[in-house]
Design a protein around this motif. Structure first.
Motif, mmCIF file in Angstrom:
data_model
loop_
_atom_site.group_PDB
_atom_site.id
_atom_site.type_symbol
_atom_site.label_atom_id
_atom_site.label_comp_id
_atom_site.label_asym_id
_atom_site.label_seq_id
_atom_site.Cartn_x
_atom_site.Cartn_y
_atom_site.Cartn_z
ATOM 1 N N GLY A 220 -5.136 -9.752 -10.004
ATOM 2 C CA GLY A 220 -4.077 -8.813 -10.369
ATOM 3 C C GLY A 220 -4.000 -7.576 -9.509
ATOM 4 N N SER A 221 -4.678 -7.569 -8.366
ATOM 5 C CA SER A 221 -4.805 -6.345 -7.574
ATOM 6 C C SER A 221 -3.499 -5.862 -6.957
ATOM 7 C CB SER A 221 -5.837 -6.558 -6.460
ATOM 8 O OG SER A 221 -5.466 -7.661 -5.640
ATOM 9 N N CYS A 222 -2.515 -6.746 -6.771
ATOM 10 C CA CYS A 222 -1.274 -6.320 -6.110
ATOM 11 C C CYS A 222 -0.075 -6.342 -7.043
ATOM 12 C CB CYS A 222 -0.993 -7.208 -4.897
ATOM 13 S SG CYS A 222 -0.422 -8.865 -5.327
ATOM 14 N N LEU A 223 -0.293 -6.448 -8.340
ATOM 15 C CA LEU A 223 0.811 -6.630 -9.267
ATOM 16 C C LEU A 223 1.412 -5.328 -9.794
ATOM 17 C CD1 LEU A 223 -0.645 -9.568 -11.427
ATOM 18 C CD2 LEU A 223 0.823 -9.712 -9.398
ATOM 19 N N GLY A 224 0.867 -4.183 -9.379
ATOM 20 C CA GLY A 224 1.265 -2.913 -9.980
ATOM 21 C C GLY A 224 2.706 -2.529 -9.751
ATOM 22 N N SER A 225 3.298 -2.942 -8.638
ATOM 23 C CA SER A 225 4.679 -2.585 -8.339
ATOM 24 C C SER A 225 5.317 -3.690 -7.523
ATOM 25 C CB SER A 225 4.754 -1.269 -7.550
ATOM 26 O OG SER A 225 4.240 -1.446 -6.231
ATOM 27 N N THR A 226 6.647 -3.715 -7.541
ATOM 28 C CA THR A 226 7.366 -4.706 -6.741
ATOM 29 C C THR A 226 7.074 -4.501 -5.264
ATOM 30 O OG1 THR A 226 9.136 -4.909 -8.363
ATOM 31 C CG2 THR A 226 9.659 -5.535 -6.110
ATOM 32 N N GLU A 227 7.024 -3.252 -4.835
ATOM 33 C CA GLU A 227 6.767 -2.966 -3.424
ATOM 34 C C GLU A 227 5.416 -3.513 -2.978
ATOM 35 O OE1 GLU A 227 6.665 0.868 -0.360
ATOM 36 O OE2 GLU A 227 6.659 1.185 -2.526
ATOM 37 N N ALA A 228 4.379 -3.275 -3.781
ATOM 38 C CA ALA A 228 3.048 -3.767 -3.421
ATOM 39 C C ALA A 228 3.011 -5.281 -3.425
ATOM 40 C CB ALA A 228 2.016 -3.199 -4.399
ATOM 41 N N LEU A 229 3.669 -5.884 -4.398
ATOM 42 C CA LEU A 229 3.645 -7.339 -4.504
ATOM 43 C C LEU A 229 4.345 -7.982 -3.310
ATOM 44 C CD1 LEU A 229 4.095 -9.387 -7.683
ATOM 45 C CD2 LEU A 229 5.483 -9.989 -5.705
ATOM 46 N N LEU A 230 5.508 -7.442 -2.924
ATOM 47 C CA LEU A 230 6.267 -8.067 -1.847
ATOM 48 C C LEU A 230 5.589 -7.908 -0.494
ATOM 49 C CD1 LEU A 230 9.957 -7.283 -2.860
ATOM 50 C CD2 LEU A 230 8.616 -9.351 -3.237
ATOM 51 N N LYS A 231 4.717 -6.936 -0.343
ATOM 52 C CA LYS A 231 3.942 -6.834 0.892
ATOM 53 C C LYS A 231 2.983 -8.004 1.031
ATOM 54 C CE LYS A 231 4.029 -1.802 1.526
ATOM 55 N NZ LYS A 231 3.218 -0.549 1.513
ATOM 56 N N ILE A 232 2.404 -8.415 -0.081
ATOM 57 C CA ILE A 232 1.460 -9.531 -0.064
ATOM 58 C C ILE A 232 2.198 -10.873 0.004
ATOM 59 C CG2 ILE A 232 -0.370 -10.698 -1.352
ATOM 60 C CD1 ILE A 232 -1.253 -8.077 -0.215
ATOM 61 N N PHE A 233 3.314 -10.985 -0.719
ATOM 62 C CA PHE A 233 4.057 -12.234 -0.776
ATOM 63 C C PHE A 233 5.188 -12.260 0.254
ATOM 64 C CE2 PHE A 233 1.899 -12.137 -4.781
ATOM 65 C CZ PHE A 233 1.736 -13.458 -5.175
ATOM 66 N N ASP A 234 4.980 -11.678 1.388
ATOM 67 C CA ASP A 234 6.003 -11.609 2.432
ATOM 68 C C ASP A 234 6.175 -12.989 3.080
ATOM 69 O OD1 ASP A 234 7.714 -11.003 4.467
ATOM 70 O OD2 ASP A 234 6.312 -9.756 5.590
ATOM 71 N N PRO A 235 7.377 -13.583 2.996
ATOM 72 C CA PRO A 235 7.563 -14.932 3.545
ATOM 73 C C PRO A 235 7.959 -14.963 5.021
ATOM 74 C CG PRO A 235 9.527 -14.286 2.363
ATOM 75 C CD PRO A 235 8.565 -13.123 2.253
ATOM 76 N N ALA A 236 8.117 -13.806 5.650
ATOM 77 C CA ALA A 236 8.634 -13.751 7.020
ATOM 78 C C ALA A 236 7.729 -14.522 7.977
ATOM 79 C CB ALA A 236 8.761 -12.296 7.477
ATOM 80 N N GLY A 237 8.344 -15.359 8.818
ATOM 81 C CA GLY A 237 7.622 -16.049 9.865
ATOM 82 C C GLY A 237 6.812 -17.252 9.419
ATOM 83 N N LEU A 238 6.911 -17.642 8.165
ATOM 84 C CA LEU A 238 6.129 -18.772 7.666
ATOM 85 C C LEU A 238 6.937 -20.072 7.790
ATOM 86 C CD1 LEU A 238 4.633 -17.150 4.439
ATOM 87 C CD2 LEU A 238 3.467 -17.554 6.614
ATOM 88 N N PRO A 239 6.263 -21.215 7.919
ATOM 89 C CA PRO A 239 6.992 -22.488 7.956
ATOM 90 C C PRO A 239 7.733 -22.734 6.647
ATOM 91 C CG PRO A 239 4.604 -22.837 8.020
ATOM 92 C CD PRO A 239 4.825 -21.374 8.060
ATOM 93 N N PRO A 240 8.813 -23.540 6.674
ATOM 94 C CA PRO A 240 9.709 -23.662 5.508
ATOM 95 C C PRO A 240 9.023 -23.914 4.175
ATOM 96 C CG PRO A 240 10.671 -24.747 7.400
ATOM 97 C CD PRO A 240 9.303 -24.313 7.837
ATOM 98 N N PRO A 241 8.125 -24.901 4.032
ATOM 99 C CA PRO A 241 7.566 -25.124 2.686
ATOM 100 C C PRO A 241 6.700 -23.971 2.200
ATOM 101 C CG PRO A 241 6.493 -26.556 4.296
ATOM 102 C CD PRO A 241 7.638 -25.913 4.991
ATOM 103 N N VAL A 242 6.019 -23.300 3.128
ATOM 104 C CA VAL A 242 5.179 -22.162 2.742
ATOM 105 C C VAL A 242 6.059 -20.965 2.396
ATOM 106 C CG1 VAL A 242 3.226 -20.715 3.400
ATOM 107 C CG2 VAL A 242 3.398 -23.043 4.304
ATOM 108 N N ARG A 243 7.153 -20.797 3.125
ATOM 109 C CA ARG A 243 8.084 -19.703 2.837
ATOM 110 C C ARG A 243 8.682 -19.864 1.439
ATOM 111 N NH1 ARG A 243 10.804 -20.028 7.240
ATOM 112 N NH2 ARG A 243 12.537 -21.313 6.520
#
Length: 492
Positions: A220-243
Motif C-alpha cells: 500500500g505504499s503508493c496508494l495515498g494519492s492519484t498522483e503517487a499511484l500514477l507515477k508507479i503505474f505509468d504505462p508509457a513505453g511498455l509493450p502492449p499487453p503490459v501497458r
C-alpha cells in the motif's frame, strides 16, 4: 481485534530464490467464532463492494446470531439473507477466510494495508504477456523457457509453469521469471514469498517496473494519492499487453481507494484512444465490466450535500452557494451521462458478463437522473438473463420504475406477465400488492389501458434494446432519457 498481526517471513534467499523479506499485510484483524454447522459453510468475499457473505442454508439463524454478537469492527453491519448472512464493511481492503482449528470454525476478517491479494473474483488480475510482443520468443507454445512458462501460466498446469520459470532464472529472461514466480506465490496465498520474488526482479526495465507495482499493491505504499499511484503505474513505453495491465491495475487501485472519478477518467480515456474491444478483449472483458459496475453503483448513490460554513454574508452567501451547487449538479449529471453512454456501448450490454448486475445499477442511476422509464426499459431488456429465482423481484423493480415515470401501460404488462408465470402467493407479496394499488389508482384517474392480458418478456427486451440503440453523443443520450422521464407514449 488486534493491530499489527499477520507478519509473514520468507526464508533466506537462495541464489535462485526470492529475497528474504518481512511483510505486514494487515492493520486490523478480527476472529469470529462460528457455530458448529449441520451443513456446509461457504464464504463469498466481494471486497470491491466492501461485502462478505456467509452462505449457510441449514444454519442461517445460528450463523447470523454468532456473527452479530462478535463482528463489530471491520464489518459492523449485518444483513440477514435467505441462505445465510451478509456483512457490510467499512473498507474495501478486505481479506477473509473460514479457518478450522481444533475442530472449531472461525471467520477471520482482516483489513489490509494494500489491495486484496488472495486469488478470487476480486483478486489481482493476471494478464497474459504474449511472448512475441514482450520479447519472450515465438508465440505459444513458445520456444524459450520464459515463453513456455508464460503460455503454461495462461492455460495450465501452474506447477509446470513454475518449473519453467525456475529454469528461466538462469536465462536473459530472469526478470520475467522472477516476476511470474511471485505471481504464482501470491495466487497460492503467500504474499511474503511473492514480495521476495518481486524484490528479486529489481526495478529497472519492463518487468522491474511491473514488479514495483506489485509491491505497491501488497504494502500500500503508493496508494495515498492519484498522483503517487500514477507515477508507479505509468504505462508509457511498455509493450502492449503490459501497458494494458498497468492501466487496468491502476483503475483497480483507484477504485479500492474510493477515487471513482479518477478511475472513470483512466478507463474512458483509454477506451476513447483504442476502443473497448481492444482494451478489454477476451478474458479481460469481465474485469472491465466489474470495474464499470462499481463506478455505476457509486454514481447511483444519493449525493451527500456538504454543510454550509457559517457566514456573515447572509443571502449573498446563499446565492453563491446555490450557484456552486448548480454547477456541481450539472457536472455530476454530465458524468452520469458519460457513464451510461459507456455502459450502453458495451458489446452485448444486455447479454454479456454481469448483464443483470450492470442493468440493476444503471436503472437506479437513470432513476436518479429523473428518467425512471429509461431504467425500466434497461431492466426489461435484460429480463431473459435473470435467474428464475430472482425474476419476480426484477420485474417488480421494472414495474415500479415505469409507474414512477407515468408509464402505466408497460407496468401493467409486467404485472400481467408476473401473474401469469408465478404462483398466486408469490405475486401477492406486499411489494406486488403496492404495484397493483398504484395501477388501480392510475386507472381510476385517467389511464385507459388496453385489453392485452399477456406479454412476451423477450419481445419487450427486443423492443427496449432497439430503443436503446443510442448515439455516442452524450446530449442525444440525455435527450432520450428526458423524453423517457415524461412517459410520452411509453417510448424511451
Amino acid at each position: 481485534m488486534h493491530a499489527g498481526l499477520f507478519i509473514l517471513l520468507a526464508a533466506a534467499a537462495a541464489p535462485d530464490g526470492p529475497m528474504g523479506v518481512t511483510v505486514q499485510t494487515a492493520t486490523v484483524a478480527e476472529r469470529v467464532p462460528l457455530p458448529r454447522a449441520r451443513g456446509p459453510l461457504k464464504l463469498i468475499v466481494d471486497s470491491l463492494s466492501a461485502r462478505l457473505q456467509v452462505v449457510a442454508p441449514r444454519d442461517r439463524a445460528a450463523v447470523a446470531s454468532r456473527i452479530a454478537a462478535h463482528a463489530n469492527w471491520i464489518c459492523p453491519k449485518i444483513v440477514d439473507r435467505p441462505d445465510g448472512v451478509e456483512l457490510r464493511c467499512r473498507t474495501r481492503h478486505l481479506d477473509a477466510v473460514i479457518s478450522v482449528e481444533n475442530g472449531a470454525s472461525y471467520l477471520d476478517i482482516r483489513e489490509l494495508r494494500g489491495l486484496p491479494w488472495r486469488d478470487g473474483a476480486d483478486g489481482p488480475p493476471i494478464f497474459f504477456y504474449d511472448p512475441p510482443q514482450t520479447g519472450l520468443g515465438d508465440r505459444c507454445p513458445g520456444n524459450s523457457m520464459a515463453g513456455i512458462g508464460e503460455c503454461l501460466l495462461r492455460g495450465g498446469p501452474t506447477l509446470e509453469a513454475a518449473r519453467r520459470f525456475r529454469a528461466a532464472l538462469r536465462t536473459p529472461n530472469r526478470q520475467l521469471a522472477a516476476l511470474r514466480l511471485g505471481d504464482i506465490a501470491l495466487a497460492t496465498g503467500d504474499p511474503s514469498t511473492a514480495l521476495g520474488w518481486y524484490r528479486r526482479t529489481g526495478t529497472m526495465g519492463v518487468f522491474g517496473r511491473v514488479a514495483r507495482t506489485r509491491e505497491c499493491e501488497i504494502d500500500g505504499s503508493c496508494l495515498g494519492s492519484t498522483e503517487a499511484l500514477l507515477k508507479i503505474f505509468d504505462p508509457a513505453g511498455l509493450p502492449p499487453p503490459v501497458r494494458t495491465e498497468m492501466l487496468l491495475r491502476a483503475v483497480r487501485a483507484e477504485l479500492y481507494q474510493d477515487r471513482f472519478n479518477s478511475a472513470l477518467k483512466l478507463l474512458t480515456d483509454r477506451i476513447s484512444d483504442v476502443g473497448y474491444g481492444e482494451l478489454c478483449r477476451d478474458e479481460i472483458d469481465r474485469l472491465c465490466r466489474r470495474f464499470l459496475l462499481e463506478i455505476i453503483r457509486n454514481q447511483a448513490l444519493p449525493a451527500t450535500a456538504p454543510a454550509a460554513p457559517p457566514t456573515d454574508k447572509g443571502a449573498s452567501h446563499e446565492v453563491v452557494a446555490g450557484k456552486r451547487d448548480d454547477a456541481a449538479d450539472e457536472a455530476a449529471r454530465a458524468q452520469a451521462q458519460e457513464i451510461l453512454e459507456l455502459y450502453l456501448a458495451l458489446p452485448n450490454w444486455d447479454r454479456g458478463p454481469l448483464a443483470v448486475e450492470l442493468a440493476d445499477a444503471s436503472a437506479e442511476l437513470s432513476r436518479r437522473l429523473g428518467a425512471p422509464v429509461f431504467g425500466g426499459n434497461i431492466l426489461s431488456a435484460v429480463a431473459p438473463m435473470v435467474p428464475p429465482a430472482a425474476m419476480l423481484d426484477h420485474l417488480a423493480r421494472a414495474a415500479e420504475l415505469y409507474l414512477e415515470g407515468g408509464d402505466e401501460f408497460r407496468a401493467k404488462l409486467l404485472v400481467e406477465y408476473a401473474t401469469s408465470t408465478a404462483s398466486q402467493k408469490a405475486s401477492q407479496t406486499p411489494r406486488w400488492q403496492a404495484i397493483h394499488r398504484a395501477l388501480a389508482a392510475a386507472a381510476d384517474d385517467d389511464a385507459v389501458l388496453t385489453g392485452k392480458n399477456a406479454v412476451d418478456v423477450e419481445a419487450v427486451a427486443r423492443e427496449a434494446a432497439a430503443a436503446l440503440a443510442l448515439s455516442k453523443r452524450a446530449r442525444d443520450l440525455m435527450k432520450t432519457m428526458e423524453t423517457a422521464a415524461g412517459g410520452q407514449g411509453g417510448q424511451p
